[in-house]
Write a protein that holds these residues in place. Structure first.
Motif, PDB file in Angstrom:
ATOM      1  N   THR A   1       0.833  -1.202   0.000  1.00 19.97           N
ATOM      2  CA  THR A   1       0.000   0.000   0.000  1.00 19.97           C
ATOM      3  C   THR A   1       0.866   1.249   0.000  1.00 19.97           C
ATOM      4  O   THR A   1       1.743   1.404   0.846  1.00 19.97           O
ATOM      5  CB  THR A   1      -0.905   0.014   1.249  1.00 19.97           C
ATOM      6  N   HIS A   2       0.661   2.115  -0.980  1.00 18.45           N
ATOM      7  CA  HIS A   2       1.328   3.422  -1.051  1.00 18.45           C
ATOM      8  C   HIS A   2       2.849   3.295  -1.123  1.00 18.45           C
ATOM      9  O   HIS A   2       3.570   4.109  -0.524  1.00 18.45           O
ATOM     10  CB  HIS A   2       0.936   4.298   0.144  1.00 18.45           C
ATOM     11  N   SER A   3       3.351   2.311  -1.838  1.00 19.75           N
ATOM     12  CA  SER A   3       4.805   2.214  -2.040  1.00 19.75           C
ATOM     13  C   SER A   3       5.253   3.308  -2.996  1.00 19.75           C
ATOM     14  O   SER A   3       4.598   3.576  -4.006  1.00 19.75           O
ATOM     15  CB  SER A   3       5.170   0.839  -2.608  1.00 19.75           C
ATOM     16  N   GLN A   4       6.396   3.922  -2.696  1.00 15.23           N
ATOM     17  CA  GLN A   4       6.880   5.030  -3.500  1.00 15.23           C
ATOM     18  C   GLN A   4       7.531   4.577  -4.807  1.00 15.23           C
ATOM     19  O   GLN A   4       7.644   5.369  -5.737  1.00 15.23           O
ATOM     20  CB  GLN A   4       7.885   5.850  -2.692  1.00 15.23           C
ATOM     21  N   ASP A   5       7.974   3.322  -4.870  1.00 13.69           N
ATOM     22  CA  ASP A   5       8.508   2.788  -6.123  1.00 13.69           C
ATOM     23  C   ASP A   5       7.582   1.655  -6.566  1.00 13.69           C
ATOM     24  O   ASP A   5       6.391   1.876  -6.745  1.00 13.69           O
ATOM     25  CB  ASP A   5       9.954   2.343  -5.937  1.00 13.69           C
ATOM     26  N   ASP A   6       8.076   0.460  -6.745  1.00  8.59           N
ATOM     27  CA  ASP A   6       7.232  -0.651  -7.203  1.00  8.59           C
ATOM     28  C   ASP A   6       6.569  -1.322  -5.998  1.00  8.59           C
ATOM     29  O   ASP A   6       7.169  -1.475  -4.934  1.00  8.59           O
ATOM     30  CB  ASP A   6       8.076  -1.667  -7.966  1.00  8.59           C
ATOM     31  N   SER A   7       5.356  -1.782  -6.195  1.00  8.43           N
ATOM     32  CA  SER A   7       4.652  -2.447  -5.103  1.00  8.43           C
ATOM     33  C   SER A   7       5.178  -3.868  -4.900  1.00  8.43           C
ATOM     34  O   SER A   7       5.441  -4.286  -3.773  1.00  8.43           O
ATOM     35  CB  SER A   7       3.151  -2.461  -5.386  1.00  8.43           C
ATOM     36  N   PHE A   8       5.318  -4.621  -5.996  1.00  7.03           N
ATOM     37  CA  PHE A   8       5.974  -5.927  -5.990  1.00  7.03           C
ATOM     38  C   PHE A   8       7.065  -5.898  -7.056  1.00  7.03           C
ATOM     39  O   PHE A   8       6.880  -5.304  -8.125  1.00  7.03           O
ATOM     40  CB  PHE A   8       4.989  -7.058  -6.304  1.00  7.03           C
ATOM     41  N   ASP A   9       8.181  -6.560  -6.779  1.00  5.83           N
ATOM     42  CA  ASP A   9       9.315  -6.539  -7.706  1.00  5.83           C
ATOM     43  C   ASP A   9      10.017  -7.889  -7.617  1.00  5.83           C
ATOM     44  O   ASP A   9      10.253  -8.395  -6.515  1.00  5.83           O
ATOM     45  CB  ASP A   9      10.272  -5.410  -7.300  1.00  5.83           C
ATOM     46  N   TRP A  10      10.314  -8.477  -8.785  1.00  6.27           N
ATOM     47  CA  TRP A  10      11.141  -9.688  -8.744  1.00  6.27           C
ATOM     48  C   TRP A  10      12.236  -9.613  -9.793  1.00  6.27           C
ATOM     49  O   TRP A  10      12.107  -8.969 -10.831  1.00  6.27           O
ATOM     50  CB  TRP A  10      10.310 -10.955  -8.892  1.00  6.27           C
ATOM     51  N   THR A  11      13.338 -10.324  -9.503  1.00  6.83           N
ATOM     52  CA  THR A  11      14.502 -10.340 -10.394  1.00  6.83           C
ATOM     53  C   THR A  11      15.399 -11.520 -10.038  1.00  6.83           C
ATOM     54  O   THR A  11      15.178 -12.215  -9.040  1.00  6.83           O
ATOM     55  CB  THR A  11      15.268  -8.998 -10.287  1.00  6.83           C
ATOM     56  N   HIS A  12      16.389 -11.776 -10.879  1.00  5.60           N
ATOM     57  CA  HIS A  12      17.493 -12.712 -10.609  1.00  5.60           C
ATOM     58  C   HIS A  12      17.039 -14.149 -10.377  1.00  5.60           C
ATOM     59  O   HIS A  12      17.666 -14.908  -9.653  1.00  5.60           O
ATOM     60  CB  HIS A  12      18.347 -12.232  -9.429  1.00  5.60           C
ATOM     61  N   GLY A  13      15.866 -14.507 -10.990  1.00 10.93           N
ATOM     62  CA  GLY A  13      15.494 -15.916 -10.997  1.00 10.93           C
ATOM     63  C   GLY A  13      14.504 -16.338  -9.934  1.00 10.93           C
ATOM     64  O   GLY A  13      14.557 -17.490  -9.472  1.00 10.93           O
ATOM     65  N   TRP A  14      13.567 -15.445  -9.576  1.00  7.80           N
ATOM     66  CA  TRP A  14      12.545 -15.878  -8.615  1.00  7.80           C
ATOM     67  C   TRP A  14      11.548 -16.803  -9.297  1.00  7.80           C
ATOM     68  O   TRP A  14      10.993 -16.491 -10.336  1.00  7.80           O
ATOM     69  CB  TRP A  14      11.794 -14.681  -8.029  1.00  7.80           C
TER      70      TRP A  14
ATOM     71  N   VAL B   1      -2.596  -4.494  -4.400  1.00  6.60           N
ATOM     72  CA  VAL B   1      -1.823  -3.261  -4.504  1.00  6.60           C
ATOM     73  C   VAL B   1      -2.763  -2.076  -4.546  1.00  6.60           C
ATOM     74  O   VAL B   1      -3.740  -2.073  -5.305  1.00  6.60           O
ATOM     75  CB  VAL B   1      -0.943  -3.268  -5.775  1.00  6.60           C
ATOM     76  N   GLN B   2      -2.497  -1.083  -3.727  1.00  5.20           N
ATOM     77  CA  GLN B   2      -3.165   0.207  -3.821  1.00  5.20           C
ATOM     78  C   GLN B   2      -2.096   1.288  -3.819  1.00  5.20           C
ATOM     79  O   GLN B   2      -1.414   1.492  -2.823  1.00  5.20           O
ATOM     80  CB  GLN B   2      -4.123   0.434  -2.662  1.00  5.20           C
ATOM     81  N   GLN B   3      -1.914   1.955  -4.955  1.00  3.32           N
ATOM     82  CA  GLN B   3      -0.963   3.049  -5.011  1.00  3.32           C
ATOM     83  C   GLN B   3      -1.524   4.280  -4.311  1.00  3.32           C
ATOM     84  O   GLN B   3      -2.731   4.427  -4.145  1.00  3.32           O
ATOM     85  CB  GLN B   3      -0.620   3.391  -6.458  1.00  3.32           C
ATOM     86  N   GLY B   4      -0.611   5.182  -3.905  1.00  3.33           N
ATOM     87  CA  GLY B   4      -1.017   6.405  -3.253  1.00  3.33           C
ATOM     88  C   GLY B   4      -0.807   7.608  -4.150  1.00  3.33           C
ATOM     89  O   GLY B   4      -0.049   7.551  -5.123  1.00  3.33           O
ATOM     90  N   PRO B   5      -1.442   8.735  -3.831  1.00  2.00           N
ATOM     91  CA  PRO B   5      -1.355   9.919  -4.685  1.00  2.00           C
ATOM     92  C   PRO B   5      -0.043  10.673  -4.593  1.00  2.00           C
ATOM     93  O   PRO B   5       0.208  11.565  -5.407  1.00  2.00           O
ATOM     94  CB  PRO B   5      -2.511  10.788  -4.171  1.00  2.00           C
ATOM     95  N   ASP B   6       0.804  10.315  -3.639  1.00  2.00           N
ATOM     96  CA  ASP B   6       2.035  11.072  -3.421  1.00  2.00           C
ATOM     97  C   ASP B   6       3.282  10.322  -3.859  1.00  2.00           C
ATOM     98  O   ASP B   6       4.385  10.610  -3.402  1.00  2.00           O
ATOM     99  CB  ASP B   6       2.155  11.487  -1.958  1.00  2.00           C
ATOM    100  N   GLY B   7       3.140   9.347  -4.743  1.00  3.06           N
ATOM    101  CA  GLY B   7       4.316   8.658  -5.272  1.00  3.06           C
ATOM    102  C   GLY B   7       3.995   7.240  -5.657  1.00  3.06           C
ATOM    103  O   GLY B   7       3.002   6.664  -5.221  1.00  3.06           O
ATOM    104  N   GLY B   8       4.847   6.654  -6.492  1.00  2.00           N
ATOM    105  CA  GLY B   8       4.660   5.273  -6.922  1.00  2.00           C
ATOM    106  C   GLY B   8       5.118   5.095  -8.354  1.00  2.00           C
ATOM    107  O   GLY B   8       5.207   6.063  -9.116  1.00  2.00           O
ATOM    108  N   ASP B   9       5.401   3.860  -8.729  1.00  2.00           N
ATOM    109  CA  ASP B   9       5.854   3.576 -10.086  1.00  2.00           C
ATOM    110  C   ASP B   9       5.008   2.452 -10.663  1.00  2.00           C
ATOM    111  O   ASP B   9       3.991   2.689 -11.288  1.00  2.00           O
ATOM    112  CB  ASP B   9       7.339   3.235 -10.069  1.00  2.00           C
ATOM    113  N   ARG B  10       5.369   1.210 -10.433  1.00  2.00           N
ATOM    114  CA  ARG B  10       4.665   0.078 -11.032  1.00  2.00           C
ATOM    115  C   ARG B  10       4.022  -0.809  -9.973  1.00  2.00           C
ATOM    116  O   ARG B  10       4.578  -0.992  -8.888  1.00  2.00           O
ATOM    117  CB  ARG B  10       5.641  -0.747 -11.869  1.00  2.00           C
ATOM    118  N   GLY B  11       2.880  -1.363 -10.331  1.00  2.13           N
ATOM    119  CA  GLY B  11       2.276  -2.342  -9.439  1.00  2.13           C
ATOM    120  C   GLY B  11       3.152  -3.576  -9.315  1.00  2.13           C
ATOM    121  O   GLY B  11       3.407  -4.070  -8.216  1.00  2.13           O
ATOM    122  N   ILE B  12       3.622  -4.085 -10.484  1.00  2.00           N
ATOM    123  CA  ILE B  12       4.580  -5.191 -10.537  1.00  2.00           C
ATOM    124  C   ILE B  12       5.675  -4.814 -11.514  1.00  2.00           C
ATOM    125  O   ILE B  12       5.384  -4.437 -12.655  1.00  2.00           O
ATOM    126  CB  ILE B  12       3.914  -6.508 -10.983  1.00  2.00           C
ATOM    127  N   GLU B  13       6.918  -4.899 -11.068  1.00  2.00           N
ATOM    128  CA  GLU B  13       8.063  -4.803 -11.971  1.00  2.00           C
ATOM    129  C   GLU B  13       8.750  -6.161 -11.974  1.00  2.00           C
ATOM    130  O   GLU B  13       9.172  -6.649 -10.922  1.00  2.00           O
ATOM    131  CB  GLU B  13       9.046  -3.722 -11.521  1.00  2.00           C
TER     132      GLU B  13
END
Length: 383
Positions: free
Chosen positions: A224-237, A246-258
């Motif tokens: 909730t209200h993450s300033q960058d990505d809400s969920f993020d995976w990399t390197h072989g998850w 996911v609920q983005q906030g009005p004061d920042g955020g990028d992607r729901g899932i990266e």
């Protein structure tokens, strides 16, 4: 990784000056528990490296200070309904080292909450929870976590780092420098023997919940209200996830899932290749018009079922990079049985609007509802 190692003489000198009567003998422990009075309240301040099984009883108010590490072979247990505070005068985080375990289990109406000790907490006030396991990565046999939070990776995909249930992390994601940020929850090479259920990252400065390789499965997760990505995976998850919200906030955020495989070489294996079901991603326009629901890129594979993606001003779902596009063509990456609506552009360089697939996996609760619903969030989450 910095470890706080104290000799008996140094510890005795320190606590003679600060705390006349330590609550227990220090002997050979490399962690310290001391009484501190802040704002008229007494806290048990916990700092250092936990190298014995340790239970934090409900009868005390607990304050984590600095990097608190759970060492190999030992378990940190936190009991139902506690609020654990983070010292804001230093960079504070809780890191479970390879071979260490946590037993942090709240309940629906009595979650365990990690929050800064501050009258006015804000994004990135402390570092969050990091778990380091022995599961496989695609960056080599091992790697070091951001912020000196520990070594992770190996060849044991069934590794068990303990249990997190009904745990909320607030105002985490401390920014340490360029490309050196902590998250609400960081799962680094965590294995499938670990139990992660009912977790929330609330108002984190970087990503809410991030996976670096590994195979850990996560059911009932909220960012909730993450300033960058809400969920993020990399390197072989290669784990599984069900009921993510996911609920983005009005004061920042990028992607729901990266979603990435490996940015240096998109073809490295093991590929990121999770299976997800019953996902809700709710976006907002925070002023830059750039927020997107899913960015699937850098060679990731994955199977995503029953997702609802809406309200993102730029894209609902975007697929990037040739290896990732090839994965779509080969049927190794898709978003199926889903609704992607009311976004700036619903699909970019892909179109899953008519994609249907059957989910056959006994780990998943049989639920063909599009989205995650909200009933399971009652009592333990914060909006």
């Amino acid at each position: 990784m910095k470890k706080l190692l104290f000799s008996l003489i140094a510890v005795t000198t320190l606590f003679t000056a600060c705390v006349p009567d330590p609550i227990e003998p220090i002997d050979n422990r490399t962690y310290i528990i001391s009484d501190v009075n802040i704002g008229g309240q007494t806290f048990k301040k916990l700092e250092g490296n936990i190298n014995e099984d340790l239970v934090l009883p409900n009868s005390e108010k607990w304050l984590l200070s600095g990097g608190v590490f759970v060492e190999d072979g030992f378990t940190l247990s936190i009991l139902d309904g506690q609020t654990i505070y983070a010292d804001t005068n230093v960079t504070t985080f809780l890191s479970v080292q390879q071979g260490g375990k946590v037993n942090i289990q709240g309940s629906q109406n009595n979650p365990i909450v990690f929050t800064p000790l501050s009258d006015n907490p804000t994004y990135g006030t402390w570092g969050g929870i990091i778990i380091n396991g022995f599961a496989k990565l695609n960056t080599g046999l091992s790697a070091e976590g951001e912020g000196g939070t520990g070594i992770y990776g190996g060849d044991d995909d069934s590794d068990n780092s303990g249990t997190l249930r009904y745990v909320r992390v607030e105002y985490a994601g401390k920014i340490l420098g360029t490309d050196n940020e902590l998250n609400g929850f960081s799962f680094n090479g965590v294995g499938s023997g670990t139990t992660i259920e009912y977790i929330q990252s609330y108002k984190g400065a970087d990503d809410g919940i991030e996976f670096f390789g590994g195979t850990v499965n996560v059911r009932y997760a909220v960012s909730t209200h993450s300033q960058d990505d809400s969920f993020d995976w990399t390197h072989g998850w290669r784990g599984k996830g069900q009921y993510w919200y996911v609920q983005q906030g009005p004061d920042g955020g990028d992607r729901g899932i990266e979603a990435d495989n490996n940015g240096d070489d998109n073809t490295l294996s093991p590929y990121s290749n999770p299976t997800l079901s019953n996902i809700t991603l709710l976006g907002v326009d925070d002023g830059d018009g750039l927020n997107s629901g899913m960015r699937l890129r850098e060679g990731t594979k994955g199977k995503i079922y029953y997702a609802s993606v809406s309200g993102f001003p730029k894209y609902g779902v975007r697929v990037s990079d040739q290896v990732t596009l090839d994965n779509v063509t080969n049927g190794e990456l898709f978003v199926a049985n889903s609704e992607v609506t009311n976004n700036g552009t619903n699909f970019k360089d892909c179109d899953f609007s008519q994609t249907t697939q059957t989910l056959n996996d006994n780990w998943f609760i049989n639920d063909t509802t599009i989205g995650s619903g909200t009933a399971w969030m009652n009592g333990w989450t914060r909006q």
